[in-house]
Motif scaffolding. Structure first.
Motif, PDB file in Angstrom:
ATOM      1  N   PHE A 123       1.000   1.560   1.932  1.00 51.81           N
ATOM      2  CA  PHE A 123       1.164   0.534   0.910  1.00 51.81           C
ATOM      3  C   PHE A 123      -0.156  -0.205   0.754  1.00 51.81           C
ATOM      4  N   SER A 124      -0.634  -0.335  -0.484  1.00 49.81           N
ATOM      5  CA  SER A 124      -2.027  -0.718  -0.706  1.00 49.81           C
ATOM      6  C   SER A 124      -2.236  -1.955  -1.566  1.00 49.81           C
ATOM      7  N   SER A 125      -1.163  -2.672  -1.915  1.00 47.72           N
ATOM      8  CA  SER A 125      -1.385  -3.939  -2.621  1.00 47.72           C
ATOM      9  C   SER A 125      -2.186  -4.884  -1.722  1.00 47.72           C
ATOM     10  N   PRO A 126      -3.150  -5.644  -2.292  1.00 46.82           N
ATOM     11  CA  PRO A 126      -4.108  -6.396  -1.467  1.00 46.82           C
ATOM     12  C   PRO A 126      -3.493  -7.356  -0.459  1.00 46.82           C
ATOM     13  N   ASP A 127      -2.373  -8.003  -0.769  1.00 51.89           N
ATOM     14  CA  ASP A 127      -1.775  -8.962   0.163  1.00 51.89           C
ATOM     15  C   ASP A 127      -0.958  -8.296   1.250  1.00 51.89           C
ATOM     16  N   GLY A 128      -0.783  -6.990   1.184  1.00 51.74           N
ATOM     17  CA  GLY A 128       0.064  -6.313   2.142  1.00 51.74           C
ATOM     18  C   GLY A 128       1.533  -6.609   1.882  1.00 51.74           C
ATOM     19  N   ILE A 129       2.367  -6.290   2.859  1.00 53.71           N
ATOM     20  CA  ILE A 129       3.815  -6.442   2.712  1.00 53.71           C
ATOM     21  C   ILE A 129       4.223  -7.887   3.001  1.00 53.71           C
ATOM     22  N   VAL A 130       5.018  -8.446   2.111  1.00 50.32           N
ATOM     23  CA  VAL A 130       5.694  -9.714   2.353  1.00 50.32           C
ATOM     24  C   VAL A 130       7.163  -9.369   2.604  1.00 50.32           C
ATOM     25  N   PHE A 131       7.626  -9.553   3.818  1.00 47.24           N
ATOM     26  CA  PHE A 131       8.907  -9.010   4.250  1.00 47.24           C
ATOM     27  C   PHE A 131      10.080  -9.828   3.696  1.00 47.24           C
ATOM     28  N   GLY A 132      10.891  -9.175   2.854  1.00 47.44           N
ATOM     29  CA  GLY A 132      12.172  -9.730   2.450  1.00 47.44           C
ATOM     30  C   GLY A 132      12.127 -10.948   1.553  1.00 47.44           C
ATOM     31  N   LYS A 133      10.989 -11.290   0.984  1.00 44.93           N
ATOM     32  CA  LYS A 133      10.870 -12.475   0.125  1.00 44.93           C
ATOM     33  C   LYS A 133      10.249 -12.087  -1.218  1.00 44.93           C
ATOM     34  N   PRO A 134      10.611 -12.789  -2.299  1.00 42.27           N
ATOM     35  CA  PRO A 134       9.939 -12.536  -3.578  1.00 42.27           C
ATOM     36  C   PRO A 134       8.445 -12.817  -3.452  1.00 42.27           C
ATOM     37  N   HIS A 135       7.669 -11.934  -4.058  1.00 41.17           N
ATOM     38  CA  HIS A 135       6.214 -12.099  -3.990  1.00 41.17           C
ATOM     39  C   HIS A 135       5.599 -11.447  -5.226  1.00 41.17           C
ATOM     40  N   ARG A 136       4.528 -12.038  -5.697  1.00 44.73           N
ATOM     41  CA  ARG A 136       3.824 -11.451  -6.830  1.00 44.73           C
ATOM     42  C   ARG A 136       2.695 -10.572  -6.296  1.00 44.73           C
ATOM     43  N   TYR A 137       2.848  -9.278  -6.496  1.00 41.01           N
ATOM     44  CA  TYR A 137       1.897  -8.298  -5.972  1.00 41.01           C
ATOM     45  C   TYR A 137       0.887  -7.888  -7.042  1.00 41.01           C
ATOM     46  N   ASP A 138      -0.243  -7.387  -6.570  1.00 39.45           N
ATOM     47  CA  ASP A 138      -1.279  -6.841  -7.444  1.00 39.45           C
ATOM     48  C   ASP A 138      -1.676  -5.459  -6.939  1.00 39.45           C
ATOM     49  N   ALA A 139      -2.239  -4.660  -7.835  1.00 46.03           N
ATOM     50  CA  ALA A 139      -2.745  -3.339  -7.459  1.00 46.03           C
ATOM     51  C   ALA A 139      -4.164  -3.457  -6.924  1.00 46.03           C
ATOM     52  N   PRO A 140      -4.556  -2.584  -6.019  1.00 43.30           N
ATOM     53  CA  PRO A 140      -5.956  -2.572  -5.577  1.00 43.30           C
ATOM     54  C   PRO A 140      -6.859  -2.011  -6.663  1.00 43.30           C
ATOM     55  N   ASP A 141      -8.154  -2.149  -6.473  1.00 39.03           N
ATOM     56  CA  ASP A 141      -9.101  -1.600  -7.449  1.00 39.03           C
ATOM     57  C   ASP A 141      -9.026  -0.084  -7.501  1.00 39.03           C
ATOM     58  N   ARG A 142      -8.675   0.524  -6.382  1.00 40.21           N
ATOM     59  CA  ARG A 142      -8.627   1.986  -6.324  1.00 40.21           C
ATOM     60  C   ARG A 142      -7.499   2.408  -5.393  1.00 40.21           C
ATOM     61  N   LEU A 143      -6.800   3.471  -5.778  1.00 43.27           N
ATOM     62  CA  LEU A 143      -5.784   4.070  -4.917  1.00 43.27           C
ATOM     63  C   LEU A 143      -6.319   5.391  -4.369  1.00 43.27           C
ATOM     64  N   GLY A 144      -6.270   5.560  -3.051  1.00 44.26           N
ATOM     65  CA  GLY A 144      -6.560   6.857  -2.473  1.00 44.26           C
ATOM     66  C   GLY A 144      -5.341   7.764  -2.578  1.00 44.26           C
ATOM     67  N   LEU A 145      -5.523   9.046  -2.286  1.00 43.61           N
ATOM     68  CA  LEU A 145      -4.413   9.991  -2.346  1.00 43.61           C
ATOM     69  C   LEU A 145      -3.295   9.533  -1.410  1.00 43.61           C
ATOM     70  N   ASN A 146      -2.073   9.496  -1.961  1.00 40.79           N
ATOM     71  CA  ASN A 146      -0.847   9.100  -1.269  1.00 40.79           C
ATOM     72  C   ASN A 146      -0.745   7.603  -0.992  1.00 40.79           C
ATOM     73  N   ASP A 147      -1.658   6.808  -1.575  1.00 38.47           N
ATOM     74  CA  ASP A 147      -1.505   5.363  -1.562  1.00 38.47           C
ATOM     75  C   ASP A 147      -0.556   4.947  -2.686  1.00 38.47           C
ATOM     76  N   TRP A 148       0.114   3.808  -2.485  1.00 42.81           N
ATOM     77  CA  TRP A 148       0.948   3.260  -3.550  1.00 42.81           C
ATOM     78  C   TRP A 148       0.882   1.745  -3.520  1.00 42.81           C
ATOM     79  N   ALA A 149       1.252   1.129  -4.637  1.00 43.16           N
ATOM     80  CA  ALA A 149       1.141  -0.321  -4.743  1.00 43.16           C
ATOM     81  C   ALA A 149       2.161  -0.850  -5.743  1.00 43.16           C
ATOM     82  N   LEU A 150       2.432  -2.139  -5.641  1.00 50.57           N
ATOM     83  CA  LEU A 150       3.296  -2.850  -6.573  1.00 50.57           C
ATOM     84  C   LEU A 150       2.462  -3.811  -7.408  1.00 50.57           C
ATOM     85  N   VAL A 151       2.950  -4.073  -8.631  1.00 53.09           N
ATOM     86  CA  VAL A 151       2.344  -5.063  -9.515  1.00 53.09           C
ATOM     87  C   VAL A 151       3.480  -5.893 -10.102  1.00 53.09           C
TER      88      VAL A 151
END
Length: 326
Positions: free
Chosen positions: A196-224
């Motif tokens: 998981f590659s969103s810059p803030d990392g995982i926020v466990f079990g709480k609403p959070h506003r996620y962003d995508a990284p500048d670049r995704l490597g192979l098999n990386d994923w992210a939320l926005v």
């Protein structure tokens, strides 16, 4: 293919133990409860599965075909549905998906994993083949080895018809393109997710506003956008939530669902998927999720390369569970 075995020869199949009972099942579909003792005199093929498992879905055409061909010759196919996700414990969900997948043979519902433990099983899918004396004589874990499995069935049935079944799989049931597959299954709930590659990392079990990284490597994923990452599912809290995934495979599938229908659009490297679209969306990338199940998103023709899928959920409430590839 016509294997040339001596008629009635079974000596090459070792005895691997005794067929356990199904007493721990929490219910049955398509049959009254079955027991190991009551199945004596029959050859029994036990298939462990869970309905969102793409590996089982790709095995299913063969299990269906064996049930169709060999039931009148003395074979009993018993499916054991042992759920992976919480929603797969729900009887209505299992009944609906079993009907849609044309699972017409007896199914033991194994919500408590009692049958799983009785077999000391560790895999979806798994096959165990028992002879008429209740002795397990063959097993196979995972996909493949379909001819070998059918030959074992024929051998235990002492069946003179040595022809191997031909299947006509639905799109989601087509075997993976193993030669181009570079992406492993991954989960979106925090319990088992990887890369998981969103810059803030995982926020466990709480609403959070996620962003995508500048670049995704192979098999990386992210939320926005506004999401809540739970133990098993990650849920979009508002319309416009996006999920981006960098992968290398012919097929992209996702286990998803929602309490009420949620529209989405998938872009492949920023453009509609066109002829690469899967069975659950159109050429412009639009689809709708509702029932919690596996959705086939992409089946790419031609050359396979590293690609980025971007899914935008146009309504709130989308639940994502896992991604699988083929």
């Amino acid at each position: 293919m016509s294997p040339h075995w001596l008629h009635g020869e079974t000596s090459r199949l070792p005895v691997e133990g005794t067929l356990p009972d199904f007493g721990g099942a929490t219910g049955w579909l398509n049959s009254p409860p079955l027991t190991a003792e009551g199945l004596r005199g029959k050859v029994v093929l036990v298939n462990f599965w869970t309905y969102t498992c793409v590996n089982w879905l790709r095995q299913l055409p063969y299990v269906r075909a064996w049930a169709d061909k060999y039931t009148e010759k003395g074979l009993v196919v018993v499916g054991v549905h042992t759920p992976e996700f919480g929603f797969e414990h729900d009887l209505d969900n299992v009944r609906r998906e079993s009907h849609g997948d044309r699972v017409d043979y007896p199914v033991a519902l194994d919500n408590d994993y009692a049958v799983w433990r009785a077999f000391d099983n560790h895999y979806w899918p798994a096959l165990y083949l028992a002879d008429a004396d209740g002795k397990i004589r063959y097993h196979h874990f995972g996909e493949g080895e379909y001819s070998r499995t059918e030959m074992a069935i024929q051998r235990l049935l002492d069946d003179p018809d040595r022809e191997i079944v031909e299947v006509a799989p639905r799109p989601v049931e087509v075997s993976a393109d193993w030669s181009t597959l570079r992406s492993p299954e991954n989960y979106t709930g925090y319990e088992r997710t990887e890369r998981f590659s969103s810059p803030d990392g995982i926020v466990f079990g709480k609403p959070h506003r996620y962003d995508a990284p500048d670049r995704l490597g192979l098999n990386d994923w992210a939320l926005v956008g506004d999401w809540t990452m739970g133990e098993q599912a990650t849920t979009a809290n508002a319309a416009g939530g996006r999920l981006v995934y960098r992968f290398h495979a012919r097929d992209l599938n996702a286990v998803m669902g929602a309490a009420t229908p949620v529209r989405f659009q998938l872009l492949l490297d920023g453009a509609p998927p066109a002829e690469a679209h899967g069975a659950d969306l159109d050429a412009d990338g639009f689809g709708t999720i509702g029932d919690r199940r596996l959705y086939q998103l992409l089946r790419q023709p031609g050359r396979i390369a590293d690609r980025t899928a971007e899914i935008t959920f146009l309504d709130p409430g989308a639940e994502t569970y896992s991604f699988t590839f083929g």
